[in-house]
Design a protein around this motif. Structure first.
Motif, PDB file in Angstrom:
ATOM      1  N   VAL A 246      -6.908   4.900   7.393  1.00 50.27           N
ATOM      2  CA  VAL A 246      -6.485   3.600   7.582  1.00 50.27           C
ATOM      3  C   VAL A 246      -6.269   2.782   7.053  1.00 50.27           C
ATOM      4  N   LYS A 247      -5.425   1.360   7.113  1.00 52.93           N
ATOM      5  CA  LYS A 247      -5.344   0.821   6.306  1.00 52.93           C
ATOM      6  C   LYS A 247      -6.729  -0.259   5.747  1.00 52.93           C
ATOM      7  N   GLU A 248      -7.566  -0.050   6.974  1.00 50.25           N
ATOM      8  CA  GLU A 248      -8.898  -0.914   5.574  1.00 50.25           C
ATOM      9  C   GLU A 248      -9.181   0.063   4.590  1.00 50.25           C
ATOM     10  N   TYR A 249      -8.798   0.613   4.414  1.00 53.47           N
ATOM     11  CA  TYR A 249      -9.066   1.644   3.035  1.00 53.47           C
ATOM     12  C   TYR A 249      -8.158   2.158   2.345  1.00 53.47           C
ATOM     13  N   GLN A 267      -0.466   4.678  11.026  1.00 56.18           N
ATOM     14  CA  GLN A 267       1.200   3.849  11.629  1.00 56.18           C
ATOM     15  C   GLN A 267       0.582   3.214  10.233  1.00 56.18           C
ATOM     16  N   GLY A 268      -0.225   2.496  10.847  1.00 54.81           N
ATOM     17  CA  GLY A 268      -0.877   0.823  10.070  1.00 54.81           C
ATOM     18  C   GLY A 268      -0.645   0.922   8.439  1.00 54.81           C
ATOM     19  N   LEU A 272       1.887  -0.778   5.122  1.00 56.71           N
ATOM     20  CA  LEU A 272       1.853  -0.597   3.512  1.00 56.71           C
ATOM     21  C   LEU A 272       2.069  -0.127   1.597  1.00 56.71           C
ATOM     22  N   MET A 273       2.174   0.981   2.188  1.00 58.96           N
ATOM     23  CA  MET A 273       2.023   2.651   1.670  1.00 58.96           C
ATOM     24  C   MET A 273       3.891   3.075   0.624  1.00 58.96           C
ATOM     25  N   ALA A 274       4.293   1.523   1.098  1.00 58.84           N
ATOM     26  CA  ALA A 274       5.857   1.647   1.375  1.00 58.84           C
ATOM     27  C   ALA A 274       6.644   2.591  -0.018  1.00 58.84           C
ATOM     28  N   ASP A 275       5.915   2.344  -1.060  1.00 56.99           N
ATOM     29  CA  ASP A 275       6.547   2.888  -2.112  1.00 56.99           C
ATOM     30  C   ASP A 275       5.422   3.505  -3.033  1.00 56.99           C
TER      31      ASP A 275
END
Ligand code: 2YC
Length: 296
Positions: A246-249, A267-268, A272-275
């Motif tokens: 999850v995005k917190e990590y 999903q969140g 952030l991780m797109a590329d």
């Protein structure tokens, strides 16, 4: 009082049980439906994010150059044999494997017959390599040398590890958190350790992590998943557990190589991780299988 990490262990375990027995996630039609039509775009994304094409990543996975592969084997014909046993045919599976192999520049055909008839047809039509999968194994066999049987799990692990090596600028002396110690995780650990990475493995079943530690030199075990997660910039998700990252990590420079199906990011996390995320349902695994089957 159950701690957060204990709750997560339970959640992850339940998901693994629900989705199926650990590493061998069975693809569904919707996982493979769009592969053929998105291959060109996907390959462009790989060149942009990883720095090499699907062929370049697969060649790197087996320690060869693309030129070596194509000079030696460009005329190879590959047969894909639909297999009806167990839960049977997955619509689109054989066709997707064929399109990936054609995209790599080789001749490929799905046999008109299934099972034994398909094997006979493949040999009669002069195929050099055959691909076939039942519910427990997905293999590529070089039937002209007869020597090489490549398993999808190990090949996928090597292919995704090769992609992470390229995307990260090189794994030597780098620390990687590997989630999942099944065949995919084991193939990945062997490649990453062999390329000088320090691999730290977590598996919800501790003895799997212990087995991997025995099989691959230099691998160390991590016991608490969520304690470890924020410590690593390079993540390798070889688990079938969904939404465990999850995005917190996730840090702004985190890179994730994720062959596991379903994708382990929430999903969140995705925007952030797109590329800096590597994930597909079949492409990298099939490419690594083919190049391995051709070059031994
Ligand atoms: O269509 C067919 O020939 C079926 N027998 C194929 C069944 C494949 C089952 N295995 C999987 O879905 C995944 C593969 C991507 C690799 C490992 N499990």
């Amino acid at each position: 009082m159950t701690s957060v990490s204990e709750m997560n262990e339970i959640f992850v375990f339940i998901v693994v049980v629900l989705r199926g027995s650990g590493y061998m996630t069975r693809l569904r039609e919707e996982d493979v439906l769009y592969i053929a039509e998105s291959l060109k775009e996907y390959d462009k994304q790989l060149v942009k994010n990883v720095g090499k094409s699907l062929a370049g990543i697969a060649a790197h996975a087996i320690g060869r150059t693309e030129k070596e592969i194509y000079d030696l084997h460009h005329a190879t014909s590959v047969a894909i044999i639909p297999v009806t046993c167990g839960e049977g045919i997955i619509n689109g599976f054989s066709g997707s494997v064929q399109k990936i192999i054609e995209h790599l520049g080789f001749t490929a055909f799905v046999t008109g017959h299934k099972d034994v008839g398909g094997l006979a047809e493949a040999v009669k039509k002069g195929a050099k390599v055959i691909f076939l999968a039942d519910d427990d194994h997905f293999v590529a066999i070089n039937i002209s040398t007869g020597r090489v049987v490549v398993d999808n799990g190990e090949a996928t692990g090597k292919g995704y590890a090769a992609a992470l090596d390229l995307m990260s600028g090189g794994l030597r002396e780098r620390e990687v958190l590997l989630l999942g110690a099944g065949p995919v995780g084991t193939g990945a650990a062997a490649f990453m350790s062999g390329h000088g990475a320090r691999v730290f493995v977590y598996d919800v079943e501790l003895e799997k992590a212990e087995n991997l530690k025995k099989t691959v030199p230099g691998v160390q075990i991590v016991r608490d998943f969520y304690e470890a997660l924020p410590e690593y910039k390079l993540l390798f998700d070889a688990t079938p557990a969904p939404e465990i990252i999850v995005k917190e990590y996730v840090r702004e420079d985190t890179m994730i190589s994720a062959p596991g199906i379903p994708l382990g990011l929430s999903q969140g996390c995705l925007p952030l991780m797109a590329d800096r995320l590597i994930h597909d349902a079949l492409e990298i695994g099939v490419a690594a299988m083919l190049f391995e089957a051709l070059s031994n």
